[in-house]
Design a protein around this motif. Structure first.
Motif, PDB file in Angstrom:
ATOM      1  N   LYS A  57       0.859  -1.180   0.000  1.00  0.00           N
ATOM      2  CA  LYS A  57       0.000   0.000   0.000  1.00  0.00           C
ATOM      3  C   LYS A  57       0.896   1.232   0.000  1.00  0.00           C
ATOM      4  N   ILE A  58       1.035   1.827  -1.165  1.00  0.00           N
ATOM      5  CA  ILE A  58       1.967   2.935  -1.304  1.00  0.00           C
ATOM      6  C   ILE A  58       1.243   4.273  -1.204  1.00  0.00           C
ATOM      7  N   ASP A  59       2.018   5.301  -0.946  1.00  0.00           N
ATOM      8  CA  ASP A  59       1.498   6.664  -0.901  1.00  0.00           C
ATOM      9  C   ASP A  59       1.587   7.231  -2.322  1.00  0.00           C
ATOM     10  N   SER A  60       0.545   7.021  -3.105  1.00  0.00           N
ATOM     11  CA  SER A  60       0.542   7.423  -4.511  1.00  0.00           C
ATOM     12  C   SER A  60       0.653   8.933  -4.673  1.00  0.00           C
ATOM     13  N   LYS A  61      -0.004   9.671  -3.795  1.00  0.00           N
ATOM     14  CA  LYS A  61       0.037  11.123  -3.900  1.00  0.00           C
ATOM     15  C   LYS A  61       1.443  11.651  -3.661  1.00  0.00           C
ATOM     16  N   LEU A 108       9.545   1.910  -2.329  1.00  0.00           N
ATOM     17  CA  LEU A 108       8.431   2.812  -2.600  1.00  0.00           C
ATOM     18  C   LEU A 108       7.907   3.431  -1.310  1.00  0.00           C
ATOM     19  N   PRO A 109       7.363   4.639  -1.378  1.00  0.00           N
ATOM     20  CA  PRO A 109       6.836   5.289  -0.164  1.00  0.00           C
ATOM     21  C   PRO A 109       5.541   4.620   0.286  1.00  0.00           C
ATOM     22  N   LYS A 110       5.505   4.200   1.519  1.00  0.00           N
ATOM     23  CA  LYS A 110       4.316   3.529   2.054  1.00  0.00           C
ATOM     24  C   LYS A 110       3.363   4.551   2.669  1.00  0.00           C
ATOM     25  N   GLU A 111       2.115   4.158   2.778  1.00  0.00           N
ATOM     26  CA  GLU A 111       1.133   5.000   3.442  1.00  0.00           C
ATOM     27  C   GLU A 111       1.554   5.223   4.893  1.00  0.00           C
ATOM     28  N   GLY A 112       1.520   6.455   5.323  1.00  0.00           N
ATOM     29  CA  GLY A 112       1.865   6.784   6.694  1.00  0.00           C
ATOM     30  C   GLY A 112       3.323   7.128   6.910  1.00  0.00           C
ATOM     31  N   GLU A 113       4.185   6.832   5.953  1.00  0.00           N
ATOM     32  CA  GLU A 113       5.590   7.188   6.088  1.00  0.00           C
ATOM     33  C   GLU A 113       5.786   8.676   5.794  1.00  0.00           C
TER      34      GLU A 113
END
Length: 606
Positions: A201-205, A260-265
């Motif tokens: 679950k990556i931080d797409s934004k 990849l950047p994860k959600e919440g990172e």
């Protein structure tokens, strides 16, 4: 009107990794048409023999099947035909890289240079290609990602695409599968990020926002508008992987899932910083190498090597600007950039080949050295990527210092863009002559740069890195290595090594294997060689931990009894340890001089 050359490619057998290609030629050479396949792909300077992956091939004209004969490793000749000709062939694709072709039940990917036969004598003709979906319920969700201009295909759909000529056709890789899609605009130009593979679950934004900053900075550096109407980042994501290959309106990338950047990172972890640097590098190539390119690559000779001594400028300077872009775009701070720079310098300092091979020679010999690394490579050569980046750094800081900040390497790049790159695909495909790059740099800056180029490019003399960095208020620290994981960087405290082995090692379980033995180091002096597997050190079983402990406890002049296997033969050595070299470099800001601080600010925030 249908083009005279038409391709149809389908993922015919994912389980067997086979693509089926159909090539229709409306007006073949009446004496017998010749077909060919490139032997290398631009951006990766190694003869790769793509023809070896063609499994079967046959041809027919409007009346019957006709003979097709292979005349050499990558050419085929058709018998004289009656009217149009159709060639059908299968291509094996199972290379999990950015260079060739791949097909299984999870995805398909290909570069045109490895799957599309060229129609010799007609490479300048417009072409059309139909990309066909594999059959079966398992592939219903598959889509197509490519920067190829669509003809009748809807966005991200199977269907018909077009290219102005063969060179354009093979410069737009294709990703097929059930991928994730992130979209944004940079300076008004649509950009797409395609992520294939199993994703967390990556931080797409965040990924879109950060990539946009890179793109907008580089577009504005060379001047709007961007040199493409749309750009596609295609990334294959796996457990571990890294690499990229540039194209005129897209790039094929590989990265590790954890990068990849994860959600919440919120922090900028090492892997993500590395991935952003890769994005920056390949995107910068849209200007520097895809459009500003050596004359030897204009056009690319697809059937043989293309020799140039300018790769330091096209790959090395791109490597200089990739991380510099990150700080200029506000994605990392100055200290983070200096950490990256110190690691690059340390890597070069730890390569004995820097004293053997010049940058010009490294560029020229890429075909036989850089992409054919062996156990002696660190002793015999230097990378035009890393040392080229450092030469670019010295050149940039020298220009800024000597012109009091009125000129920089940016001005040289812009002049090259305006003279050679901007109109490259507008009917004015002219490459940079071998002697023109240096002449333009001197002309644009008003400086006599020949002595610097002679030193940087045509000698093995050390680059004046410490002196140049001092002009922008950066302190230089040279020290010995601290542990096997030390890649360089400023060290305020810690115990530097007193001795060194003079070799790189790898561990396979509990075994310690020498992968590279450095020139004029203790291991070489003792007679140890690359490939030797250490068995015992001073009577104790050789393990990575035991080796590290033995080196940490020793001082110069101490001797260790070493048992090692070379092949299946047990050998005994008396290893005399020597003082560790000061080849770990740290960099830190020095804010004491306001003039130098201002110069540093102008450099890092251009």
């Amino acid at each position: 009107m249908k083009p005279a050359i038409h391709y149809r490619i389908s993922a015919a057998s994912p389980e067997a990794h086979l693509f089926e290609v159909r090539l229709h030629i409306s007006a073949p050479n009446p004496a017998g048409q010749t077909l060919s396949l490139p032997v290398w792909i631009p951006g990766s300077y190694l003869i790769r023999e793509f023809a070896k992956h063609i499994v079967s091939i046959r041809a027919e004209d409007e009346r019957d099947e006709i003979a097709i004969e292979k005349t050499d490793k990558n050419h085929w000749r058709l018998s004289p035909a009656q009217g149009a000709v159709t060639v059908r062939y299968t291509v094996y694709g199972y290379d999990l890289s950015v260079r060739t072709a791949y097909l299984d039940q999870t995805r398909a990917f290909f570069n045109g240079s490895s799957v599309f036969l060229a129609v010799d004598g007609q490479q300048d003709q417009p072409v059309e290609v139909d990309i066909v979906a594999p059959s079966g319920k398992a592939y219903r969700e598959w889509r197509v990602a490519t920067s190829l201009p669509p003809h009748k295909a809807k966005p991200y759909a199977f269907g018909s695409y077009r290219a102005g000529n063969y060179d354009e056709l093979i410069d737009h890789p294709v990703e097929i599968g059930d991928f994730a899609l992130i979209q944004f605009k940079a300076c008004g130009v649509p950009h797409d990020i395609v992520l294939a593979g199993r994703l967390p679950k990556i931080d797409s934004k965040r990924l879109a926002r950060d990539t946009k900053k890179i793109c907008e900075h580089q577009i504005r550096m060379f001047g709007e508008p961007a040199p493409f109407e749309r750009y596609v980042f295609m990334t294959f994501v796996s457990g571990e992987g890294y690499g990229g290959l540039e194209h005129r309106a897209s790039t094929a990338l590989m990265c590790a899932r954890d990068d990849l950047p994860k959600e919440g990172e919120t922090s900028l972890k090492h892997g993500y910083r590395q991935y952003l640097g890769l994005i920056s590098h390949e995107y910068f190539h849209s200007w520097n190498v895809k459009r500003i390119k050596p004359a030897a690559y204009a056009p690319y000779p697809a059937g043989c090597e293309a020799y140039s001594r300018l790769l330091w400028a096209f790959e090395g300077l791109t490597s200089y600007y990739d991380d510099l872009t990150l700080v200029r775009a506000g994605l990392i701070d100055a200290d983070s950039y200096l950490e990256l720079l110190s690691q690059t310098i340390t890597g070069v300092m730890r390569t004995p080949g820097r004293e053997v091979q010049t940058l010009a020679e490294s560029s020229f010999d890429t075909w036989v050295k850089y992409y054919r690394q062996d156990e002696n490579s660190p002793n015999s050569g230097i990378s035009y990527y890393t040392k080229g980046a450092l030469a670019g750094l010295c050149l940039d800081l020298h220009i800024r210092h000597e012109t009091l900040g009125k000129r920089s390497l940016d001005d040289v790049m812009l002049a090259l863009w305006q003279r050679y790159g901007r109109d490259f695909y507008a009917g004015k495909a002219v490459g940079v002559p071998e002697n023109a790059w240096e002449a333009i740099a001197s002309e644009v800056t008003g400086l006599d740069l020949k002595p610097l180029f002679d030193r940087f490019l045509r000698s093995t003399e050390a680059l004046p890195l410490a002196d140049m960095l001092a002009t922008v208020g950066i302190q230089w620290q040279a020290r010995t290595q601290v542990g096997p994981g030390d890649k360089g960087g400023w060290l305020d405290k810690g115990k530097p090594a007193g001795v060194w082995l003079g070799a790189r090692t790898s561990s396979d379980g509990a075994l310690v294997k020498l992968t590279h033995v450095f020139n004029d180091g203790p291991a070489q002096h003792t007679g140890l060689s690359a490939g030797d597997v250490l068995v015992a050190i001073s009577g104790l079983k050789a393990t990575p931990a035991n080796l590290e402990a033995a080196l940490a406890a020793a001082k110069p002049g101490d001797k260790l009894d070493v048992l090692a296997f070379r092949r299946d033969e047990l050998m005994q050595f008396k290893l005399k340890l020597e003082a560790a070299p000061t080849d770990s470099i740290g960099l830190k800001r020095d804010d004491a001089d306001t003039i130098k601080v201002a110069a540093r600010h102008a450099w890092l925030n251009a």
